[in-house]
Enzyme design. Structure first.
Site, PDB file in Angstrom:
ATOM      1  N   HIS A   1      30.226  39.639  37.170  1.00  0.00           N
ATOM      2  CA  HIS A   1      28.834  39.317  36.865  1.00  0.00           C
ATOM      3  C   HIS A   1      28.033  40.543  36.418  1.00  0.00           C
ATOM      4  O   HIS A   1      26.945  40.406  35.869  1.00  0.00           O
ATOM      5  CB  HIS A   1      28.161  38.612  38.051  1.00  0.00           C
TER       6      HIS A   1
ATOM      7  N   ASP B   1      35.206  36.989  40.538  1.00  0.00           N
ATOM      8  CA  ASP B   1      34.100  37.881  40.180  1.00  0.00           C
ATOM      9  C   ASP B   1      34.551  39.337  40.095  1.00  0.00           C
ATOM     10  O   ASP B   1      33.875  40.247  40.569  1.00  0.00           O
ATOM     11  CB  ASP B   1      32.946  37.747  41.173  1.00  0.00           C
TER      12      ASP B   1
ATOM     13  N   GLY C   1      22.274  46.214  42.394  1.00  0.00           N
ATOM     14  CA  GLY C   1      22.851  47.421  41.812  1.00  0.00           C
ATOM     15  C   GLY C   1      24.089  47.895  42.533  1.00  0.00           C
ATOM     16  O   GLY C   1      24.879  48.662  41.998  1.00  0.00           O
ATOM     17  N   ASN C   2      24.273  47.439  43.798  1.00  0.00           N
ATOM     18  CA  ASN C   2      25.494  47.768  44.536  1.00  0.00           C
ATOM     19  C   ASN C   2      26.680  46.922  44.100  1.00  0.00           C
ATOM     20  O   ASN C   2      27.823  47.214  44.472  1.00  0.00           O
ATOM     21  CB  ASN C   2      25.295  47.562  46.037  1.00  0.00           C
ATOM     22  N   SER C   3      26.437  45.860  43.323  1.00  0.00           N
ATOM     23  CA  SER C   3      27.521  44.964  42.912  1.00  0.00           C
ATOM     24  C   SER C   3      28.630  45.732  42.216  1.00  0.00           C
ATOM     25  O   SER C   3      28.384  46.508  41.292  1.00  0.00           O
ATOM     26  CB  SER C   3      26.979  43.887  41.965  1.00  0.00           C
TER      27      SER C   3
ATOM     28  N   GLY D   1      48.934  20.987  40.638  1.00  0.00           N
ATOM     29  CA  GLY D   1      48.417  19.735  40.089  1.00  0.00           C
ATOM     30  C   GLY D   1      48.144  18.659  41.107  1.00  0.00           C
ATOM     31  O   GLY D   1      48.699  17.555  41.008  1.00  0.00           O
ATOM     32  N   VAL D   2      47.281  18.963  42.088  1.00  0.00           N
ATOM     33  CA  VAL D   2      46.915  17.948  43.074  1.00  0.00           C
ATOM     34  C   VAL D   2      45.411  18.003  43.342  1.00  0.00           C
ATOM     35  O   VAL D   2      44.782  19.053  43.215  1.00  0.00           O
ATOM     36  CB  VAL D   2      47.643  18.155  44.424  1.00  0.00           C
ATOM     37  N   GLN D   3      44.846  16.843  43.666  1.00  0.00           N
ATOM     38  CA  GLN D   3      43.519  16.794  44.259  1.00  0.00           C
ATOM     39  C   GLN D   3      43.713  16.799  45.767  1.00  0.00           C
ATOM     40  O   GLN D   3      44.531  16.050  46.297  1.00  0.00           O
ATOM     41  CB  GLN D   3      42.770  15.529  43.839  1.00  0.00           C
ATOM     42  N   ILE D   4      42.968  17.653  46.448  1.00  0.00           N
ATOM     43  CA  ILE D   4      43.172  17.814  47.887  1.00  0.00           C
ATOM     44  C   ILE D   4      41.840  17.749  48.616  1.00  0.00           C
ATOM     45  O   ILE D   4      40.767  17.905  48.019  1.00  0.00           O
ATOM     46  CB  ILE D   4      43.863  19.159  48.218  1.00  0.00           C
TER      47      ILE D   4
END
Length: 509
Positions: free
Chosen positions: A149, A179, A252-254, A310-313
């Site tokens: 970011h 991120d 700013g620490n990111s 490939g699964v919905q969990i």
């Protein structure tokens, strides 16, 4: 010589004369004794500080500056207030007002340098600063780790070293899911001071940590605190597993590092909890173990390739665990295996609970996603599943995560109609048109089903992993559960392309 009349004075002089000694004809007076008490001092054990640690690691920490190209003003869109004032008569007060406050002929606000006819920074095509953050070298040849970011809106990048020197950098790759991003500084004949990504698995709550970064553009700022918690989920992504620290971290620490006392990076600062916008003692860092895998791939190929099955969990709660005979509410239950996906090809079915991968316990659905994501595509992994009240082992060849995964959360709309009722659960149902499951047409708002999010339009596909087509099928499955001493029954619900499991207590009717 004057005559001394004061008898007290004469006695004092005599006393001094008697106590003085003569050395070489010179009188030496005795030392004067002070009337003041000694200042208070306390002898305490020396407390260890962080100065030695900071002295070694701070040269490896940099400030990251990000610039973006300014886009030309598009006059075809809506204009600013003041448009057309140039057509007003000379001397009109509104015309003087807009001119004095710097509006151009089309109403656009002008900068002072534009009004003077100069070409200043910010003109179309010129790069201007858009963000700044922190980062750190992880190699002597100039690779820098920071947050995605921090760099995501930039076209050009630079880093500012601890000694104030600014160097150009190029973007190697980013990973929005965690991120993280990697920059590269190419400076011939320069070996940069760098730090290593350590093993955060040994970090305990209460351990000291030191954060170094660039808060509010100040650069080279050091703060200290402790590890406040582990495994935090802040809703950033499915890979959330943050280390929470109480060292002061601000804007700013990111991208800056959090160090353990051995000088190794245990986390990368990425977020703060702040109702006020400033530090309140709650900051979140990406674990170094997560960052290492991502950073290595970014340096190698510029992108991150993750495992995918490939699964919905969904997570397993206590009611679901009770309904299927699991002793603990752990693991992830498969709602839908994607057709032709790695899991489906290996034989994993809807209703299976994945409890372990390669012998490592799966705590919940997020843990499953992280563990699968950390396995390289084409590797074969051993999945332990819970099916029909017993554990089984299935080998799955891990696939690569598709670039674009389609999902839908829309609800099917059903026209209410008369049907059979499940009074115990406040449900009215009718057989589906394709004879595959039972469609719910009405839900009593005061029922247990409503409390658990069941709604009209949901299709009951199975009960306790047994397919159902009629109300009798549902009643038989419930009766079998009661006979087995179950406290709940597990309904598999489908709506459009989505599938989920809901446990309903059997003692509600």
């Amino acid at each position: 010589m004057s005559i001394v009349k004061n008898s007290y004075f004469r006695k004092s002089v005599a006393a001094i004369a008697l106590t003085a000694t003569v050395t070489g004809g010179i009188f030496a007076l005795p030392p004067v004794i002070s009337a003041y008490a000694e200042p208070v001092t306390v002898t305490a054990a020396a407390q260890p500080g962080f100065a030695d640690l900071v002295e070694k690691v701070r040269p490896a920490v940099v400030s990251v500056r990000v610039k973006s190209q300014v886009q030309p003003v598009d006059n075809s869109g809506p204009q600013f207030f003041g448009q057309g004032f140039d057509q007003l008569p000379d001397g009109h007060p509104l015309k003087r007002f807009f001119r004095d406050f710097g509006f151009g002929p089309q109403g656009e606000k002008q900068r002072p340098d534009q009004r003077k006819g100069k070409r200043g920074e910010g003109r179309p095509g010129h790069a201007r600063p858009v963000s700044q953050g922190s980062g750190f070298f992880i190699s002597e040849d100039g690779y820098v780790v920071t947050n995605n970011h921090v760099v995501t809106s930039g076209d050009s990048f630079s880093v500012v070293l601890d000694d104030g020197k600014e160097l150009d950098a190029k973007l190697i790759g980013t990973d929005p899911r965690t991120d993280l991003a990697v920059l590269k500084v190419d400076e011939p004949k320069t070996k940069f001071t760098y730090v290593a990504l350590g093993d955060d698995n040994n970090v305990r709550v209460g351990d000291w940590v030191v954060a170094v970064g660039n808060p509010f553009g100040l650069g080279g700022t050091v703060t200290a605190g402790i590890v406040s918690a582990r495994g935090r989920d802040i809703g950033a992504s499915v890979y959330d597993d943050f280390i929470q620290i109480d060292a002061a971290v601000n804007k700013g620490n990111s991208g800056g590092p959090t160090f353990g006392l051995n000088g190794q990076v245990i986390g990368i600062n990425t977020a703060i909890f702040s109702p006020s916008g400033g530090n309140v003692g709650i900051a979140f860092a990406i674990p170094a173990s997560t960052a290492k895998q991502v950073v290595d791939q970014l340096i190698k190929s510029g992108s991150v390739e993750r495992g995918w099955i490939g699964v919905q969990i969904q997570p397993v709660n206590k009611e679901i665990a009770d309904s299927i005979g699991l002793s603990e509410a752990k693991g992830a239950i498969v709602a839908v295996p994607q057709p032709d996906g790695p899991a489906a090809k290996a034989g994993i079915q809807a209703g299976d609970v994945i409890t372990a991968i390669n012998g490592e316990t799966v705590e919940d659905s997020r843990d499953l996603a992280r563990k699968v994501g950390n396995i390289a595509p084409k590797e074969v992994a051993e999945f332990t599943i819970w099916r029909n009240q017993k554990a089984q082992t299935i080998k799955v060849t891990i696939g690569g995560m598709p670039d674009d995964q389609k999902s839908s959360d829309g609800a099917a709309t059903q026209t209410p109609s008369e049907g059979e009722t499940l009074d115990s659960y406040g449900l009215t149902v009718v057989p589906s048109e394709n004879n595959d499951g039972v469609v719910i047409t009405n839900v009593d708002p005061d029922s247990a089903a409503a409390d658990r999010g069941i709604r009209s339009g949901d299709v009951i596909a199975s009960v306790n992993n047994k397919p159902v087509k009629t109300v009798n099928d549902i009643n038989n499955a419930i009766a079998e559960a009661v006979k087995s001493g179950r406290k709940a029954v597990l309904l598999q619900l489908q709506n459009n392309d989505q599938s989920r499991f809901v446990a309903l207590p059997v003692d509600q009717g």
